[in-house]
Design an enzyme around this catalytic site. Structure first.
Site, PDB file in Angstrom:
ATOM      1  N   GLU A 160      -7.906  24.899  28.793  1.00 30.91           N
ATOM      2  CA  GLU A 160      -9.358  24.861  28.445  1.00 30.91           C
ATOM      3  C   GLU A 160     -10.161  25.500  29.779  1.00 30.91           C
ATOM      4  OE1 GLU A 160     -10.064  20.713  27.368  1.00 30.91           O
ATOM      5  OE2 GLU A 160      -9.622  21.219  25.183  1.00 30.91           O
ATOM      6  N   ASP A 218      -4.930  15.925  20.134  1.00 27.37           N
ATOM      7  CA  ASP A 218      -5.984  15.450  21.168  1.00 27.37           C
ATOM      8  C   ASP A 218      -6.621  14.122  20.647  1.00 27.37           C
ATOM      9  OD1 ASP A 218      -7.689  15.431  22.921  1.00 27.37           O
ATOM     10  OD2 ASP A 218      -8.839  17.334  22.450  1.00 27.37           O
ATOM     11  N   GLU A 271     -13.789   9.258  21.700  1.00 28.93           N
ATOM     12  CA  GLU A 271     -14.354  10.510  21.320  1.00 28.93           C
ATOM     13  C   GLU A 271     -14.397  10.999  20.158  1.00 28.93           C
ATOM     14  OE1 GLU A 271     -12.359  13.715  23.820  1.00 28.93           O
ATOM     15  OE2 GLU A 271     -13.529  15.134  22.690  1.00 28.93           O
TER      16      GLU A 271
HETATM   17  C1  BDP Z   1     -10.806  16.902  24.877  1.00 32.91           C
HETATM   18  C2  BDP Z   1     -12.049  16.669  25.334  1.00 32.91           C
HETATM   19  C3  BDP Z   1     -12.393  17.385  26.445  1.00 32.91           C
HETATM   20  C4  BDP Z   1     -11.451  16.981  27.564  1.00 32.91           C
HETATM   21  C5  BDP Z   1     -10.192  17.364  27.192  1.00 32.91           C
HETATM   22  C6  BDP Z   1      -9.001  17.022  28.211  1.00 32.91           C
HETATM   23  O1  BDP Z   1     -13.133  16.917  24.200  1.00 32.91           O
HETATM   24  O2  BDP Z   1     -13.801  16.929  27.080  1.00 32.91           O
HETATM   25  O3  BDP Z   1     -11.890  17.811  28.843  1.00 32.91           O
HETATM   26  O4  BDP Z   1      -9.802  16.766  25.915  1.00 32.91           O
HETATM   27  O5  BDP Z   1      -8.271  16.152  27.866  1.00 32.91           O
HETATM   28  O6  BDP Z   1     -10.215  15.865  23.978  1.00 32.91           O
HETATM   29  O7  BDP Z   1      -8.812  17.677  29.172  1.00 32.91           O
END
Ligand code: BDP
Length: 728
Positions: A317, A391, A419
């Site tokens: 990401e 996730d 979340e």
């Molecule tokens: C996702 C979240 C994000 C996190 C990412 C992570 O939306 O904010 O940075 O995981 O785990 O679920 O790195």
């Protein structure tokens, strides 16, 4: 009303004054039931239990030399003052009354005779036993180290809080997993990514000079569960957290937590050598970079001698990582591992990685990236794997990496903050989710190769083991953003200690300590909690649907989300619904994600007749007419599940309403209001999802089902620019 619960753990209020205050707190009216006290309320027990406990509570015989010894003794004092209204005599030698005897064989001559009994216990394990020493009946809290004694004290207090008998007491406990860690996704400016409980607990601005008493209560709460590590900053890390100023602040937190057995860890930004080190590269094979990290580790350990290590999100990401230099994740992890190794630190390298160019089913990418690195990572590296391959969804199959890397210690990453499960406003007890994953059988080395045996190291013989929970803790008065979200912190901690425990038993302890020991409260509340996760799955993502939340902030439904920078950030990528059917084909005829599991598991997931219905649309694309176990066609079943989810929340509301008068008014009102929000949002989820899928398949609603309250366009038009917790 006295603000008694603020800074309850402030040791500067210790001694008789602390006890007096605690006693005052127990007189009833002075107690503010605002949730601050968590499960450590220590309210008076009933007269019968108190009689039994008091017999032991004349003396506390405990050593008083180390900080951990002191906090263990003080916690017992605090607990006894609250539970029994007594102030036992404190002694270092055994007197003539009933006593609680605390210590290790080294610290207490009264515990030394138990040395042999302690041998079978692991580090931080403890023994609680009723025993006779001379003429005296005592309760012994014995361990091999001071932290074990502290954990034992919390266990003893739990027994008293839940009304258990102390007669013929014989409890032996050892943690199954060595590193039991919270991950705080807290930014240095106080914002908490995916945080629904206010701002960060850490006041970086006033640290290190001001140490908020709340840091102590945080440490107490964690120690009460056996949580022994805290990663202070977000995985989307700012390199500044490794700068001298911020290290001094972190060192102060480490000093506060140390007596409670909690080590501090930091998320490390891979490009820190460039950003704060002035180097031109962060290439893991560059000697200057290697030197920089070694020096950085030396600097950290000079300030924090028991520093735990680094957590790293790399090449994920948009985060920097070794692949920016054509190097592998192993090169990156080993770079940091080598820097930490001389000091005994570990690297927790995250497997939450998926490629930029989306070449593959996202569910397959982490496995593909890491499975070939088995054996290539240094001995002090743990690979931190999210519970499922996408996730933190309301339901996912277990991650296929569990069981697939026998030469690498794999660490679990659960999300405690919700979340994807309704933020802090939805009552969703995560114990059943954690339990489902931990008990899942990977079949990697034949039957009973559960995920729990992978992460506790027993399956493949790893001494290094770990489990992490992405914290749901903030500066909200309730700590977790709601009263019931405290239970998720609690359940995570208890399962981290022993992943074989039942989520139901844990919930029962939590309710008894948090609300009331009255069985007429415990039973319905536990039932409500145990059903709550399935309710959320039903109204959000039934039958294996996943990642259909609104874009970005993930607040509310967004099954229509399409377009944007990458396909695997859209809902349509995951549900693949059209006129004829729905679901992601991950079978051997589709993306073949099933083949990443051990053959016995792969066969089950691959077969549309054998896959659990709860994961049907995760693994299969099926026609809307597909016949379900209920006899209903899939479309009817889907609508039925959505509606059932809403009804389940209504049942929760009814249960809670009936408890009015049995639970203090302050918290009852708060929970009831949040349940109303949840009820309305469950309806929103159901209506928006039904309207959307109906717009694709053009099918009539099953008989008896109410049409959505609004047309699809209405749901699509809703905007929430200020929804909490969004990444930034
Ligand atoms: C996702 C979240 C994000 C996190 C990412 C992570 O939306 O904010 O940075 O995981 O785990 O679920 O790195």
């Amino acid at each position: 009303m006295l603000p008694l619960t603020s800074g309850l753990g402030d040791r500067r209020r210790g001694g008789w004054l602390g006890v007096a205050l605690a006693l005052l707190a127990c007189t009833g009216t002075a107690w503010a039931e605002d949730g601050y006290a968590l499960w450590m309320r220590y309210v008076p027990v009933d007269a019968t239990s108190a009689g039994g406990y008091r017999a032991h509570a004349q003396e506390i015989v405990a050593p008083d030399r180390t900080a951990t010894q002191r906090v263990a003794r003080e916690e017992l004092e605090r607990g006894l003052a609250g539970l029994l209204g007594v102030m036992p005599r404190l002694r270092t030698t055994l007197g003539d009354g009933g006593a609680f005897v605390l210590g290790t064989p080294q610290s207490s001559p009264w515990v030394a005779p138990f040395r042999r009994d302690l041998q079978a216990l692991g580090d931080q394990g403890y023994l609680l036993r009723s025993a006779r020493i001379g003429e005296r009946d005592v309760i012994v809290v014995a361990a091999r180290d001071d932290v074990g004694v502290l954990y034992g004290v919390f266990h003893l207090l739990r027994l008293m809080q839940t009304g258990a008998s102390l007669d013929r007491l014989e409890v032996r406990e050892s943690p199954a997993i060595a590193r039991r860690v919270l991950n705080h996704w807290d930014n240095l400016d106080g914002y908490v990514e995916r945080g629904y409980a206010g701002g960060s607990l850490w006041d970086w601005h006033t640290l290190p000079d001001w140490q908020d008493p709340r840091y102590i209560d945080y440490a107490r709460a964690n120690a009460s569960l056996g949580i022994n590590g805290s990663v202070l900053n977000n995985v989307n890390a700012n390199a500044l957290s490794l700068s001298p100023d911020y290290l001094r602040k972190a060192a102060t937190l480490a000093d506060v937590f140390r007596p409670y057995g909690i080590r501090v860890y930091l998320s490390a930004r891979f490009s820190a050598p460039i950003e704060i080190g002035g180097l031109a590269t962060a290439d893991p094979l560059d000697p200057d970079v290697q030197r920089w990290w070694r020096k950085k580790a030396d600097e950290i350990y000079a300030l924090i001698p028991d520093f735990g290590g680094f957590l790293v999100k790399a090449n994920s990401e948009g985060q920097p990582g070794p692949q920016d230099y054509g190097r592998s994740h192993a090169d990156g992890a080993n770079l940091l591992a080598d820097a930490l190794a001389p000091h005994g630190g570990v690297v927790m390298w995250r497997a939450f990685v998926y490629a930029h160019d989306v070449p593959e089913d996202r569910a397959k990418q982490a496995y593909n990236e890491f499975v070939g690195l088995d054996g290539a990572l240094r001995r002090n590296v743990l690979l931190q794997v999210k519970n499922g391959p996408i996730d933190f969804q309301p339901r996912e199959p277990f991650h296929p990496l569990f069981g697939a890397m026998p030469r690498t210690p794999l660490m679990m990453e659960f999300q405690i903050t919700k979340e994807y499960l309704g933020f802090a406003t939805h009552l969703v007890y995560l114990g059943p989710l954690y339990e489902e994953v931990l008990h899942a059988d990977t079949q990697a080395r034949g039957p009973d190769s559960t995920v729990a045996t992978v992460i506790d190291g027993s399956l493949d013989g790893h001494a290094l083991s770990g489990i992490a929970g992405v914290a749901n803790i903030g500066d909200d008065r309730t700590w977790s953003g709601s009263h019931f979200d405290q239970a998720n912190w609690y359940a995570f901690g208890r399962l981290a200690w022993n992943p074989r425990q039942s989520a139901r038993d844990i919930a029962a302890d939590w309710v008894a300590m948090t609300f009331s020991r009255d069985p007429d409260v415990v039973t319905p509340v536990v039932d409500m909690m145990m059903a709550s996760r399935e309710a959320a799955v039903d109204y959000m993502t039934p039958l294996g649907l996943h990642h259909v939340m609104a874009r970005g902030h993930h607040y509310g439904p967004g099954p229509w989300v399409d377009g944007g920078p990458r396909a695997d950030w859209t809902s349509v990528y995951y549900h693949r619904a059209d006129r004829d059917g729905i679901g992601f084909d991950r079978t051997s005829h589709g993306s073949d994600a099933v083949s990443q599991y051990a053959p016995a598991v792969a066969r089950e997931f691959d077969d549309v007749d054998r896959v659990p219905e709860s994961l049907l649309l995760w693994f299969h694309h099926v026609p809307w007419e597909h016949r379900m176990a209920s006899g209903r066609p899939l479309w009817d079943e889907l609508v039925h599940r959505y509606t059932h989810g809403v009804r389940s929340v209504e049942t929760m509301q009814a249960t809670w309403d009936r408890l009015q008068g049995r639970v203090d008014a302050e918290r009852h009102r708060h929970v009831a209001a949040f349940l109303r929000i949840q009820r309305n949002e469950a309806q929103w989820w159901r209506d928006a999802s039904v309207a959307y899928f109906q717009s694709l398949n053009g099918r009539a609603l099953p008989a008896g089902e109410t049409p959505p309250a609004h047309p699809l366009a209405y749901y699509e038009s809703l905007q929430f620019p200020f929804a909490p917790g969004d990444g930034r």
